[in-house]
Scaffold this active site. Structure first.
Site, PDB file in Angstrom:
ATOM      1  N   SER A 198       8.412  -0.441  -2.301  1.00  0.00           N
ATOM      2  CA  SER A 198       8.234  -1.133  -0.980  1.00  0.00           C
ATOM      3  C   SER A 198       9.139  -2.304  -0.884  1.00  0.00           C
ATOM      4  O   SER A 198       9.457  -2.800  -1.776  1.00  0.00           O
ATOM      5  CB  SER A 198       6.757  -1.305  -0.655  1.00  0.00           C
ATOM      6  OG  SER A 198       6.709  -2.191   0.703  1.00  0.00           O
ATOM      7  N   TYR A 211      -1.066  -6.151  -3.098  1.00  0.00           N
ATOM      8  CA  TYR A 211      -0.083  -5.018  -2.758  1.00  0.00           C
ATOM      9  C   TYR A 211       1.310  -5.319  -3.438  1.00  0.00           C
ATOM     10  O   TYR A 211       1.826  -4.581  -4.100  1.00  0.00           O
ATOM     11  CB  TYR A 211       0.104  -4.758  -1.366  1.00  0.00           C
ATOM     12  CG  TYR A 211       0.869  -3.646  -1.038  1.00  0.00           C
ATOM     13  CD1 TYR A 211       0.677  -2.272  -1.411  1.00  0.00           C
ATOM     14  CD2 TYR A 211       2.045  -3.725  -0.549  1.00  0.00           C
ATOM     15  CE1 TYR A 211       1.491  -1.131  -1.130  1.00  0.00           C
ATOM     16  CE2 TYR A 211       3.018  -2.807   0.073  1.00  0.00           C
ATOM     17  CZ  TYR A 211       2.822  -1.637  -0.231  1.00  0.00           C
ATOM     18  OH  TYR A 211       3.617  -0.320  -0.258  1.00  0.00           O
TER      19      TYR A 211
END
Length: 358
Positions: A198, A211
């Site tokens: 990501s 995350y």
């Protein structure tokens, strides 16, 4: 060959290198700067585009994708199926909507095989490997796409420790376990390992601590694997999507966001509620709502990046399917002093909060 922002960035880098080369030639009196620069730019860009356009025929080859219940995994499985790839779709639940949709696409001669397994379960991974071995041709597994993942949002003090462990267990340890399980099949085929990280694996911000921690670790693991697999002829690539929360339905509606934040708030101790206050609670709610609203709805750039990583003869080490703003923010965060990025994030957070209050 697909036209992407990655290729725009690549062409810009070619021109920058050409600029340095032209200056060097001018300094050595081998050519004038004005004559060398356009020639070097043209040649470097053409070489770059030619290299990027070289593709491998993947029709009939086998690709395993984890996390095909929804989102990127499901979309990629359907896309590769249309290209003639034999897709082995790993799903968490055999009764999920994604699994049902993929089974409908099988046809009389199945080229999509749905295998239920949890990447965090060694027993289920071992069983999936046995099933895969029966499906594979002698040349092995062409591609492994590590897509399975979860995303938890919230302040560090608000999230339960089990939440941090869950994000890491799925996003990192599950990815590592799946890679170790299926890598022998990929080495046999001299194929590809493609993992989804990501932009949050390179750039962090508030409320994404759990995350980001897992995705930063994925970046390091993938880089090490890329170096280790090079002697075996295995290509390893990383895809770093921007914000596609709208396309993956991370939070379906504002009501879902409000319930998520209310649930976090209810679990806090009275001391933490007093320290943070209701205004901070609204700030988090506003961030999560805007995170969903500003996310791209069209996930095709991510699917295209994953496809290129599997089909290009010379795949990139990293693919960055994100909008120009995200590219700019990432560059600022990774190249300029942290104070610049911190000030920019603080300003954006304040504007988002004010917009939500209005």
């Amino acid at each position: 060959m697909l036209w992407t922002w990655d290729k725009c960035v690549g062409m810009v880098l070619c021109c920058v290198c050409s600029l340095v080369g032209a200056l060097l030639l001018h300094t050595l009196s081998l050519a004038t700067y004005t004559s060398a620069l356009p020639v070097l730019c043209l040649l470097s860009v053409l070489c770059y585009l030619y290299r990027a356009s070289r593709e491998v025929d993947v029709r009939g080859r086998v690709v395993l994708i984890t996390g095909c219940d929804s989102g990127f995994g499901l979309a990629l499985a359907l896309h590769l199926h249309k290209l003639g790839v034999v897709v082995v779709a790993g799903v968490l639940r055999e009764d999920s909507e994604g699994a049902k949709q993929l089974k409908k696409e099988q046809g009389s001669t199945p080229s999509i095989h749905v295998i239920p397994f949890d990447v965090t379960s060694p027993q289920q991974l071992s069983q999936a490997a046995q099933t895969l071995a029966q499906l594979l041709p002698s040349e092995g597994l062409w591609g492994l796409v590590n897509n399975a993942g979860v995303c938890s949002l919230g302040p560090v003090e608000w999230l339960a420790f089990d939440t941090f462990k869950r994000d890491t267990q799925v996003n990192l340890f599950g990815l590592v376990a799946a890679t170790r399980t299926f890598l022998p099949f990929v080495r046999r085929a001299k194929g590809r390992v493609v993992s989804i990280a990501s932009v949050a694996g390179r750039v962090s911000c508030g409320f994404l601590g759990a995350y980001c921690a897992s995705k930063y670790a994925v970046e390091g693991f993938n880089d090490a694997l890329r170096h280790e697999m090079r002697p075996f002829g295995v290509k390893v690539a990383l895809v770093e999507p921007g914000n596609f929360a709208n396309g993956t339905q991370l939070f379906a509606t504002d009501e879902v966001v409000e319930r998520e934040v209310a649930g976090l708030w209810d679990e806090l101790s009275e001391d933490l509620k007093h320290d943070y206050g209701n205004r901070y609670c609204k700030k988090i709610e506003g961030f999560m709502k805007n995170f969903r609203r500003t996310g791209a709805r069209d996930i095709s750039p991510v699917v295209n990046a994953l496809t290129e990583a599997l089909t290009q003869e010379h795949p990139q080490a990293r693919y960055c399917p994100m909008d120009p703003l995200a590219h700019a923010v990432t560059w600022i965060a990774t190249h300029l002093p942290e104070a610049v990025y911190d000030s920019m994030v603080a300003l954006l957070a304040r504007l988002m909060l004010e917009a939500d209050e209005v």
